[in-house]
Design a protein around this motif. Structure first.
Motif, short mmCIF file in Angstrom:
data_model
loop_
_atom_site.label_atom_id
_atom_site.label_comp_id
_atom_site.label_asym_id
_atom_site.label_seq_id
_atom_site.Cartn_x
_atom_site.Cartn_y
_atom_site.Cartn_z
N GLY B 66 -22.75 6.50 14.81
CA GLY B 66 -21.52 6.34 15.93
C GLY B 66 -21.59 6.16 17.37
O GLY B 66 -22.83 6.06 17.86
N ARG B 67 -20.69 6.07 18.01
CA ARG B 67 -20.61 6.01 19.61
C ARG B 67 -19.77 6.97 20.17
O ARG B 67 -18.74 7.26 19.42
CB ARG B 67 -20.29 4.67 19.80
N VAL B 68 -20.03 7.29 21.34
CA VAL B 68 -19.27 8.09 22.14
C VAL B 68 -17.94 7.34 22.73
O VAL B 68 -18.01 6.13 23.39
CB VAL B 68 -19.75 8.71 23.53
N ASP B 69 -16.78 7.68 22.28
CA ASP B 69 -15.65 6.77 22.35
C ASP B 69 -14.89 7.35 23.61
O ASP B 69 -14.34 6.37 24.45
CB ASP B 69 -14.56 7.22 21.12
N ARG B 70 -14.95 8.62 24.11
CA ARG B 70 -14.02 9.24 25.28
C ARG B 70 -14.68 10.29 25.83
O ARG B 70 -15.11 11.05 24.85
CB ARG B 70 -12.51 9.32 24.81
N ILE B 71 -14.83 10.31 27.11
CA ILE B 71 -15.12 11.61 27.75
C ILE B 71 -13.98 12.19 28.57
O ILE B 71 -13.55 11.51 29.41
CB ILE B 71 -16.44 11.49 28.53
N GLN B 72 -13.48 13.25 28.46
CA GLN B 72 -12.43 14.05 29.41
C GLN B 72 -12.89 15.40 29.74
O GLN B 72 -13.94 15.69 29.12
CB GLN B 72 -11.33 13.95 28.56
N LEU B 73 -12.08 15.76 30.78
CA LEU B 73 -12.40 17.34 31.18
C LEU B 73 -11.14 18.02 30.70
O LEU B 73 -10.19 17.74 30.85
CB LEU B 73 -12.71 17.40 32.56
#
Lengths: 268, 160
Positions: B66-73
């Motif tokens: 799979g892949r990283v879709d979103r990065i948040q804090l």
């Protein structure tokens, strides 16, 4: 008199500057005129098809061959440098990114300006010199929609296709040299390429660039032809100007677009 | 030249031009891996994601799944919330451990999934409970240096 000569020089410089600004304004007005005259020329598809043939199909050989050689040289040079840093695996990414983002649109655009742009200018300029445009107006045929707009749209449609073909041939040339000749691994070549090149930022930006270059070159070509002095020398000057101004416009626009596209994305 | 001949060549030109764009999209770019495979989402909280980027691969046993879709804090816990898209073909148990790894010293950063033994599987939108943060090289070096500094005087003192 040195002071007099200086004054004359300043006057000539000022006149040249004003002239250039006037021409830019005229070109902008001409662009709008082409757009407003386009619907009639689009309705008669045959006219535009003919121009796609002359601007696009006949440019195929030079574009495909150049793409092949540029890709092969890129692979040789790139592999040499990348291998020094132990990054020979990234050859595919390196070649594909430089072709899709920069070299495809720019080099195809430069070739297009000198191959098709000059031909358009010479054709329209000669029509003007031999009073064919004036004759058309006499017959109530608008030369803008009958002659200028089809050539403009034929070039604008051809340009992105030629740039895409250039990139594909370049990747193919890099594959031949990198994988077949030097012996890089075929799997890592394609695999790293697919992992490193994104459709959305990279390929679409390349296509947008080639469309912008197409509009710029075709506008310059038809404008120079339409405003050429109706003499043999005037047509020659106009053709030269198309190639020079068209190439410079491509390079300048490329810088501006690159700043927006790749710097503007920031941290991605 | 005949009108039909011109139309024919223009048709071929436009077709191979569009073919070139499709080739760029599918073979050179990675449009396929984005759109065609159906996927589901997993979430994981990390203390520190290091150099993880969007669209970085998610791997299990070294295989990209799979892949990283979103990065948040997360604004309350100040943890990084990473959303991943995992191909529908792969299921992972509830006690899977997600860790942020680097391939080689300078290679790309990816998320590695180590599968546990829980019979229950993570569903769409599920959260991976156990995570391991990225190893920040500077921290490691400074830790090593301070360890050396604090342990170095000890033998000297013992000798007195």
């Amino acid at each position: 008199m040195p002071a007099d000569a200086l004054g004359r020089g300043v006057r000539r410089l000022g006149a040249g500057t004003i002239n250039a600004v006037v021409r830019i304004g005229y070109a902008a007005r001409f662009f709008v005129a082409i757009l407003t005259h386009s619907p009639q020329s689009i309705l008669r598809v045959g006219l535009t098809t003919r121009e796609i043939y002359f601007a696009g199909v006949l440019s195929l050989v030079i574009i495909l061959l150049s793409g092949l050689f540029v890709g092969m040289v890129l692979a040789l040079q790139g592999f040499d440098v990348l291998e020094k840093y132990g990054a020979g695996d990234s050859l595919g990414v390196f070649v594909a990114l430089s072709l899709v983002r920069e070299l495809g649109p720019v080099v195809a655009g430069l070739l297009f300006a000198s191959r098709a742009g000059s031909a358009i200018t010479a054709e329209i300029g000669l029509m003007k010199t031999t009073d064919q445009l004036a004759a058309m107006e006499m017959m109530a045929v608008d030369p803008l929609s009958r002659i200028v707009a089809p050539r403009f749209w034929g070039g604008v449609i051809s340009m992105p296709l030629l740039a895409a073909l250039f990139s594909v041939m370049g990747v193919f040339g890099a594959y031949i040299v990198g994988v077949r000749l030097i012996g890089a691994d075929s799997g890592t070549f394609w695999g790293n390429m697919r992992a490193g090149v994104g459709f959305w930022p990279d390929i679409t930006n390349g296509i947008i660039k080639s469309c912008v270059f197409g509009v710029a070159v075709c506008l310059i070509a038809v404008f120079e032809g339409y405003t050429a002095k109706p003499t043999a020398e005037g047509v020659a000057t106009a053709t030269t100007r198309t190639v020079v101004i068209g190439s410079l416009a491509i390079l300048a626009l490329d810088f501006v677009l690159t700043v927006f596209m790749f710097r503007g994305m920031g941290a991605k | 030249m005949n009108r039909t001949t011109i139309d024919f060549w223009v048709g071929i030109f436009v077709l191979i031009g569009i073919g070139a764009v499709v080739f760029l999209a599918l073979r050179v770019g990675n449009l396929t891996s984005l759109t065609t495979t159906p996927s589901y989402r997993l979430e994981a909280h990390f203390d520190n994601i290091g150099g993880l980027k969007l669209r970085a691969p998610v791997k299990a046993a070294g295989v990209a799944v799979g892949r990283v879709d979103r990065i948040q804090l997360d604004p309350r816990s100040y943890e990084a919330v990473v959303t991943m898209r995992i191909d529908n073909g792969y299921q992972f148990s509830k006690d899977t451990i997600a860790s942020i790894l680097t391939s080689g010293l300078l290679g790309e950063v990816y998320i590695g999934l180590a599968v546990g033994g829980d019979p229950q599987m993570l569903a769409d939108g599920g959260q991976i409970g156990k995570t391991q943060s990225a190893v920040v090289l500077e921290k490691l070096i400074s830790q090593f240096m301070f360890d050396k500094a604090s342990s170095a005087p000890a033998p000297a003192g013992a000798a007195k």
